[in-house]
Motif scaffolding. Structure first.
Motif, PDB file in Angstrom:
ATOM      1  N   VAL A   1      94.350 -18.750  -2.770  1.00 52.19           N
ATOM      2  CA  VAL A   1      94.904 -19.558  -3.863  1.00 52.19           C
ATOM      3  C   VAL A   1      96.365 -19.199  -4.114  1.00 52.19           C
ATOM      4  O   VAL A   1      97.201 -20.081  -4.311  1.00 52.19           O
ATOM      5  CB  VAL A   1      94.059 -19.396  -5.146  1.00 52.19           C
ATOM      6  N   GLU A   2      96.671 -17.925  -4.094  1.00 53.12           N
ATOM      7  CA  GLU A   2      98.073 -17.522  -4.308  1.00 53.12           C
ATOM      8  C   GLU A   2      98.972 -18.058  -3.198  1.00 53.12           C
ATOM      9  O   GLU A   2     100.086 -18.518  -3.457  1.00 53.12           O
ATOM     10  CB  GLU A   2      98.187 -16.001  -4.417  1.00 53.12           C
ATOM     11  N   GLY A   3      98.482 -18.022  -1.968  1.00 56.14           N
ATOM     12  CA  GLY A   3      99.268 -18.512  -0.840  1.00 56.14           C
ATOM     13  C   GLY A   3      99.483 -20.012  -0.872  1.00 56.14           C
ATOM     14  O   GLY A   3     100.577 -20.497  -0.571  1.00 56.14           O
ATOM     15  N   ILE A   4      98.464 -20.759  -1.250  1.00 56.47           N
ATOM     16  CA  ILE A   4      98.610 -22.216  -1.268  1.00 56.47           C
ATOM     17  C   ILE A   4      99.622 -22.642  -2.330  1.00 56.47           C
ATOM     18  O   ILE A   4     100.358 -23.605  -2.148  1.00 56.47           O
ATOM     19  CB  ILE A   4      97.247 -22.936  -1.467  1.00 56.47           C
ATOM     20  N   THR A   5      99.684 -21.911  -3.427  1.00 56.77           N
ATOM     21  CA  THR A   5     100.647 -22.293  -4.468  1.00 56.77           C
ATOM     22  C   THR A   5     102.081 -21.921  -4.086  1.00 56.77           C
ATOM     23  O   THR A   5     103.014 -22.342  -4.766  1.00 56.77           O
ATOM     24  CB  THR A   5     100.282 -21.673  -5.830  1.00 56.77           C
ATOM     25  N   ARG A   6     102.245 -21.187  -3.003  1.00 55.03           N
ATOM     26  CA  ARG A   6     103.597 -20.888  -2.512  1.00 55.03           C
ATOM     27  C   ARG A   6     104.091 -21.935  -1.508  1.00 55.03           C
ATOM     28  O   ARG A   6     105.257 -21.914  -1.110  1.00 55.03           O
ATOM     29  CB  ARG A   6     103.642 -19.491  -1.881  1.00 55.03           C
ATOM     30  N   ILE A   7     103.214 -22.847  -1.100  1.00 51.17           N
ATOM     31  CA  ILE A   7     103.648 -23.923  -0.202  1.00 51.17           C
ATOM     32  C   ILE A   7     104.524 -24.870  -1.021  1.00 51.17           C
ATOM     33  O   ILE A   7     104.143 -25.291  -2.116  1.00 51.17           O
ATOM     34  CB  ILE A   7     102.432 -24.674   0.384  1.00 51.17           C
ATOM     35  N   PRO A   8     105.728 -25.191  -0.522  1.00 50.31           N
ATOM     36  CA  PRO A   8     106.642 -26.046  -1.292  1.00 50.31           C
ATOM     37  C   PRO A   8     105.970 -27.328  -1.780  1.00 50.31           C
ATOM     38  O   PRO A   8     105.339 -28.045  -1.013  1.00 50.31           O
ATOM     39  CB  PRO A   8     107.761 -26.348  -0.291  1.00 50.31           C
ATOM     40  N   GLY A   9     106.097 -27.562  -3.068  1.00 53.59           N
ATOM     41  CA  GLY A   9     105.567 -28.763  -3.692  1.00 53.59           C
ATOM     42  C   GLY A   9     104.221 -28.575  -4.350  1.00 53.59           C
ATOM     43  O   GLY A   9     103.906 -29.279  -5.316  1.00 53.59           O
ATOM     44  N   ILE A  10     103.408 -27.659  -3.880  1.00 51.76           N
ATOM     45  CA  ILE A  10     102.063 -27.473  -4.444  1.00 51.76           C
ATOM     46  C   ILE A  10     102.128 -26.949  -5.878  1.00 51.76           C
ATOM     47  O   ILE A  10     101.435 -27.448  -6.761  1.00 51.76           O
ATOM     48  CB  ILE A  10     101.221 -26.518  -3.571  1.00 51.76           C
ATOM     49  N   ALA A  11     102.955 -25.942  -6.111  1.00 52.17           N
ATOM     50  CA  ALA A  11     103.030 -25.333  -7.447  1.00 52.17           C
ATOM     51  C   ALA A  11     103.502 -26.330  -8.502  1.00 52.17           C
ATOM     52  O   ALA A  11     103.221 -26.142  -9.692  1.00 52.17           O
ATOM     53  CB  ALA A  11     103.937 -24.110  -7.433  1.00 52.17           C
ATOM     54  N   GLN A  12     104.173 -27.384  -8.094  1.00 53.13           N
ATOM     55  CA  GLN A  12     104.694 -28.362  -9.038  1.00 53.13           C
ATOM     56  C   GLN A  12     103.690 -29.470  -9.350  1.00 53.13           C
ATOM     57  O   GLN A  12     103.984 -30.359 -10.140  1.00 53.13           O
ATOM     58  CB  GLN A  12     106.001 -28.976  -8.507  1.00 53.13           C
ATOM     59  N   THR A  13     102.529 -29.438  -8.732  1.00 50.26           N
ATOM     60  CA  THR A  13     101.493 -30.443  -9.018  1.00 50.26           C
ATOM     61  C   THR A  13     100.587 -29.941 -10.139  1.00 50.26           C
ATOM     62  O   THR A  13     100.511 -28.722 -10.371  1.00 50.26           O
ATOM     63  CB  THR A  13     100.625 -30.716  -7.769  1.00 50.26           C
ATOM     64  N   PRO A  14      99.898 -30.829 -10.821  1.00 51.62           N
ATOM     65  CA  PRO A  14      98.932 -30.359 -11.819  1.00 51.62           C
ATOM     66  C   PRO A  14      97.902 -29.396 -11.213  1.00 51.62           C
ATOM     67  O   PRO A  14      97.542 -28.395 -11.831  1.00 51.62           O
ATOM     68  CB  PRO A  14      98.273 -31.646 -12.318  1.00 51.62           C
ATOM     69  N   ALA A  15      97.439 -29.680  -9.999  1.00 48.34           N
ATOM     70  CA  ALA A  15      96.461 -28.801  -9.344  1.00 48.34           C
ATOM     71  C   ALA A  15      97.047 -27.412  -9.098  1.00 48.34           C
ATOM     72  O   ALA A  15      96.378 -26.397  -9.332  1.00 48.34           O
ATOM     73  CB  ALA A  15      95.994 -29.411  -8.026  1.00 48.34           C
ATOM     74  N   GLY A  16      98.276 -27.359  -8.632  1.00 48.08           N
ATOM     75  CA  GLY A  16      98.924 -26.072  -8.370  1.00 48.08           C
ATOM     76  C   GLY A  16      99.196 -25.295  -9.640  1.00 48.08           C
ATOM     77  O   GLY A  16      98.944 -24.089  -9.711  1.00 48.08           O
ATOM     78  N   LYS A  17      99.691 -25.982 -10.658  1.00 47.57           N
ATOM     79  CA  LYS A  17      99.983 -25.324 -11.936  1.00 47.57           C
ATOM     80  C   LYS A  17      98.730 -24.728 -12.569  1.00 47.57           C
ATOM     81  O   LYS A  17      98.773 -23.668 -13.175  1.00 47.57           O
ATOM     82  CB  LYS A  17     100.613 -26.322 -12.919  1.00 47.57           C
ATOM     83  N   ASN A  18      97.607 -25.440 -12.413  1.00 48.03           N
ATOM     84  CA  ASN A  18      96.355 -25.020 -13.045  1.00 48.03           C
ATOM     85  C   ASN A  18      95.404 -24.290 -12.095  1.00 48.03           C
ATOM     86  O   ASN A  18      94.276 -23.999 -12.472  1.00 48.03           O
ATOM     87  CB  ASN A  18      95.653 -26.242 -13.643  1.00 48.03           C
TER      88      ASN A  18
END
Length: 171
Positions: free
Chosen positions: A119-136
């Motif tokens: 989960v930590e790694g996927i949120t480091r993929i550009p663009g993921i952290a900026q989605t509602p799914a990534g933020k939450n």
């Protein structure tokens, strides 16, 4: 999903056990119908993005005809790839397109999630952290062998994913 029961019957016929195949197909059809009917209605429905991950070098978003779109529809959700206007089953996605798709939930295969560092790694993929799914941190993973291998366990897969996406108030 429409091909699950005919394929089950065809395999059973090829194996010389057509009656058993019909029984299994009937059970499978009933489980898929029951699992889909048990999905809670949500207004608006969540947007789910199925991502194919293999290290941070390969991130593809599923769209129409991928199989993931039918599974997401069975969950009463909107397919982020289809909503984003994809026309191919799987398309390499840019960070801007991911942000624009704005999925509420990311659906991934377990090995793919491991390949990017969880989960930590996927949120480091550009663009993921900026989605509602990534933020939450709304990431749902399921075994690679099960997720898109529609067969006799498809109803159970839909039930498990519905529990993961919507929660299981009865459990």
């Amino acid at each position: 999903l429409d091909g699950v029961t005919p394929q089950t019957e065809a395999v059973a016929a090829a194996l010389g056990v057509p009656d058993r195949g019909k029984q299994l197909a009937d059970r499978t059809r009933a489980e898929i119908t029951a699992a889909s009917a048990a999905v809670p209605a949500q207004d608006p429905p969540p947007t789910i993005a199925f991502l194919y991950l293999r290290s941070t070098a390969i991130t593809m978003l599923a769209g129409p005809g991928s199989g993931a779109d039918a599974l997401i529809a069975a969950l009463g959700a909107r397919d982020a790839g289809t909503a984003a206007g994809l026309t191919e089953p799987f398309t390499a996605i840019t960070s801007e397109a991911m942000i624009s798709a704005a999925p509420d939930v990311l659906l991934v295969m377990t090995d793919g999630l491991k390949s990017v560092g969880g989960v930590e790694g996927i949120t480091r993929i550009p663009g993921i952290a900026q989605t509602p799914a990534g933020k939450n941190h709304r990431i749902v993973d399921m075994s690679d062998a099960v997720l898109l291998s529609f067969g006799p366990n498809t109803g159970r897969v839909i039930s498990a994913l519905a529990d993961a996406v919507y929660g299981n108030p009865g459990a």
